[in-house]
Scaffold this motif. Structure first.
Motif, mmCIF file in Angstrom:
data_model
loop_
_atom_site.group_PDB
_atom_site.id
_atom_site.type_symbol
_atom_site.label_atom_id
_atom_site.label_comp_id
_atom_site.label_asym_id
_atom_site.label_seq_id
_atom_site.Cartn_x
_atom_site.Cartn_y
_atom_site.Cartn_z
ATOM 1 N N HIS A 189 -7.537 -7.818 4.358
ATOM 2 C CA HIS A 189 -8.170 -6.624 3.799
ATOM 3 C C HIS A 189 -7.276 -5.988 2.741
ATOM 4 C CE1 HIS A 189 -9.466 -2.276 3.882
ATOM 5 N NE2 HIS A 189 -10.568 -2.921 3.568
ATOM 6 N N ARG A 190 -7.882 -5.596 1.640
ATOM 7 C CA ARG A 190 -7.142 -4.988 0.539
ATOM 8 C C ARG A 190 -7.378 -3.476 0.558
ATOM 9 N NH1 ARG A 190 -4.365 -6.562 -3.954
ATOM 10 N NH2 ARG A 190 -4.568 -5.333 -5.876
ATOM 11 N N GLY A 191 -6.586 -2.803 1.383
ATOM 12 C CA GLY A 191 -6.641 -1.354 1.456
ATOM 13 C C GLY A 191 -5.533 -0.735 0.621
ATOM 14 N N ALA A 192 -5.387 0.578 0.737
ATOM 15 C CA ALA A 192 -4.393 1.286 -0.077
ATOM 16 C C ALA A 192 -2.990 0.726 0.147
ATOM 17 C CB ALA A 192 -4.429 2.780 0.239
ATOM 18 N N GLY A 193 -2.639 0.461 1.396
ATOM 19 C CA GLY A 193 -1.296 -0.023 1.696
ATOM 20 C C GLY A 193 -1.017 -1.389 1.126
ATOM 21 N N SER A 194 -2.006 -2.298 1.212
ATOM 22 C CA SER A 194 -1.782 -3.651 0.689
ATOM 23 C C SER A 194 -1.752 -3.652 -0.839
ATOM 24 C CB SER A 194 -2.854 -4.608 1.207
ATOM 25 O OG SER A 194 -4.129 -4.249 0.732
ATOM 26 N N ILE A 195 -2.550 -2.773 -1.466
ATOM 27 C CA ILE A 195 -2.504 -2.656 -2.932
ATOM 28 C C ILE A 195 -1.120 -2.201 -3.372
ATOM 29 C CG2 ILE A 195 -3.404 -1.397 -4.927
ATOM 30 C CD1 ILE A 195 -6.088 -1.216 -3.348
ATOM 31 N N ALA A 196 -0.595 -1.180 -2.683
ATOM 32 C CA ALA A 196 0.727 -0.659 -3.025
ATOM 33 C C ALA A 196 1.819 -1.694 -2.771
ATOM 34 C CB ALA A 196 1.001 0.610 -2.218
ATOM 35 N N THR A 197 1.711 -2.403 -1.650
ATOM 36 C CA THR A 197 2.733 -3.385 -1.300
ATOM 37 C C THR A 197 2.751 -4.551 -2.284
ATOM 38 O OG1 THR A 197 2.578 -2.799 1.046
ATOM 39 C CG2 THR A 197 3.535 -4.943 0.509
ATOM 40 N N GLN A 198 1.562 -5.046 -2.658
ATOM 41 C CA GLN A 198 1.515 -6.161 -3.597
ATOM 42 C C GLN A 198 2.060 -5.750 -4.957
ATOM 43 O OE1 GLN A 198 0.585 -9.462 -2.807
ATOM 44 N NE2 GLN A 198 1.713 -9.641 -4.750
ATOM 45 N N TRP A 199 1.733 -4.535 -5.393
ATOM 46 C CA TRP A 199 2.284 -4.041 -6.659
ATOM 47 C C TRP A 199 3.806 -3.962 -6.572
ATOM 48 C CZ3 TRP A 199 5.178 0.411 -7.555
ATOM 49 C CH2 TRP A 199 5.435 0.694 -8.903
ATOM 50 N N ALA A 200 4.315 -3.502 -5.439
ATOM 51 C CA ALA A 200 5.767 -3.398 -5.257
ATOM 52 C C ALA A 200 6.436 -4.769 -5.319
ATOM 53 C CB ALA A 200 6.071 -2.714 -3.927
ATOM 54 N N ILE A 201 5.821 -5.762 -4.690
ATOM 55 C CA ILE A 201 6.369 -7.117 -4.725
ATOM 56 C C ILE A 201 6.370 -7.651 -6.155
ATOM 57 C CG2 ILE A 201 5.955 -9.498 -3.989
ATOM 58 C CD1 ILE A 201 4.838 -8.319 -1.350
ATOM 59 N N ASP A 202 5.255 -7.457 -6.848
ATOM 60 C CA ASP A 202 5.137 -7.962 -8.219
ATOM 61 C C ASP A 202 6.153 -7.308 -9.151
ATOM 62 O OD1 ASP A 202 3.053 -9.542 -7.362
ATOM 63 O OD2 ASP A 202 1.482 -8.202 -8.108
ATOM 64 N N ASN A 203 6.518 -6.066 -8.872
ATOM 65 C CA ASN A 203 7.427 -5.318 -9.753
ATOM 66 C C ASN A 203 8.838 -5.186 -9.182
ATOM 67 O OD1 ASN A 203 5.723 -4.021 -12.157
ATOM 68 N ND2 ASN A 203 4.437 -4.067 -10.328
#
Length: 390
Positions: A178-192
């Motif tokens: 599931h792509r909720g607020a937490g996973s969106i933030a976490t994936q962005w953090a990993i990418d950056n």
């Protein structure tokens, strides 16, 4: 096909483990092999789950011209249930037991008779279910976007989503999350390369300097920081009220935002009730400010957003980042086909994700404490729900 007309409502799931670069006849054959009505779960729920081609409740005619649009697969899942209501079961059991009691000299029902009554009820349930009069059918649209590696599910997170995910995973060997607020933030953090900074974040209070505890609605089985979705809506509200209605996003594009139509707030500690406000501009009403000043957090907000010349109206759920009631605005003379609509859906979710990512970027910056104190000042410094995490 619901994703191709009318208003939009969906939850999103990230897709991994799909090895093909494009959809072809092989994948449509896989859908047809699990068509609606042809598969039953192994559970005792008496549920049948299968794919539909999307035109109507019984459409199982899959073809590339209809189901493949702009590198996205459009289909549906139908969930059939055939369950006897529990109240019927209970009534039939009482009727069987009453018959045994009537035939007994002392009115006492033996253990063997009770067992026989239960077996009679089960047999009746099988007979009644076979008539089909208790069968119910629900359909949920799917949009599987290969370019985004994203599944759009036209329903809420719950049993229906679970059935859909199980069917897709079994059919295509996928992994869906599931792509909720937490996973969106976490994936962005990993990418950056700022995962450590985001991983260290904890819920905060905007009306106190004390450490805030976990929200009562937090998913105890998830480590994703979904609380960032609630904080994002507070920050967005404050930004629009005190800074500007145009926000520069982390990709350097701009979005114009207006909060509108609906606002739902709730105390994160369960100490006071929920509040839902419906108005043209709910954040301008005194009860909205009173709620947020008392420590309640937004859980759902209606908004209008404009980015790159495209306007959307939608309602955004804070933690799941699910979207409902979304409308795509078109110019009077605009030509807009199915491929354009798929692109607009992508633009909508890209924009909401970028808005959250912009907040998270600010949240881990050296300027965050200044923002937090400014929000506290905006709220009047009222401390009604100070508490320390247990």
């Amino acid at each position: 096909m619901p994703f191709l007309r009318g208003s939009l409502g969906f939850q999103r799931f990230s897709v991994s483990g799909f090895e093909s670069d494009s959809f072809d006849d092989e994948h449509l054959e896989a859908l047809a092999g699990q068509a609606a009505g042809g598969f039953e779960t192994a559970s005792a729920e008496n549920v049948s789950v299968g794919f539909l081609a999307g035109e109507h409740l019984f459409d199982v005619d899959f073809n590339l011209g209809k189901n493949l649009i702009n590198n996205a697969l459009h289909a549906a899942v139908r969930i059939d249930t055939n369950q006897i209501p529990a109240s019927y079961r209970a009534a039939w059991l009482q009727m069987e037991l009453a018959g045994f009691a009537k035939d007994s000299e002392d009115g006492v029902i033996t253990k063997a008779q009770r067992k026989e009554a239960k077996e009679a009820v089960e047999q009746r349930c099988e007979q009644e279910a076979a008539t089909g009069k208790y069968r119910k059918m629900q359909t949920f649209p799917l949009l599987w976007d290969l370019s985004q590696e994203m599944l759009y599910f036209g329903g809420s997170v719950g049993n229906s989503a679970r059935h859909c995910i199980e069917l897709l995973q079994r059919t295509f060997g996928l992994e869906l999350s599931h792509r909720g607020a937490g996973s969106i933030a976490t994936q962005w953090a990993i990418d950056n390369k700022v995962f450590g900074e985001v991983d260290d974040l904890h819920p905060i209070s905007f009306v106190s300097d004390l450490i805030a505890g976990d929200h009562v609605w937090s998913n105890e089985h998830s480590q994703a920081p979904d609380f960032l979705g609630n904080e994002f809506l507070v920050w967005l509200w404050w930004t629009l009220e005190n800074e500007s209605d145009s926000i520069t996003l982390v990709d350097e594009s701009e979005v114009t935002v207006m909060l509108a139509k609906t606002l739902s707030l709730e105390c994160p500690y369960g100490e006071s009730g929920k509040e839902t406000i419906a108005a043209e501009c709910p954040v301008k009403l005194p009860e909205a400010m009173q709620a947020i000043q008392s420590g309640k957090l937004p859980r759902k907000a209606g908004m209008t957003i404009v980015r790159e010349g495209r306007q959307f109206d939608l309602t955004l759920q804070a933690e799941s980042f699910g979207i409902s009631g979304a409308k795509i605005h078109l110019e009077d003379d605009e030509e807009f086909d199915d491929e354009d609509r798929i692109d607009a859906i992508r633009q909508l979710t890209d924009t909401t994700d970028l808005m959250l990512q912009t907040y998270v970027n600010r949240r881990i910056s050296d300027d965050w404490e200044q923002d937090r104190q400014a929000i506290r000042k905006w709220l009047g410094g009222r401390v009604s729900h100070d508490r320390k995490a247990a």
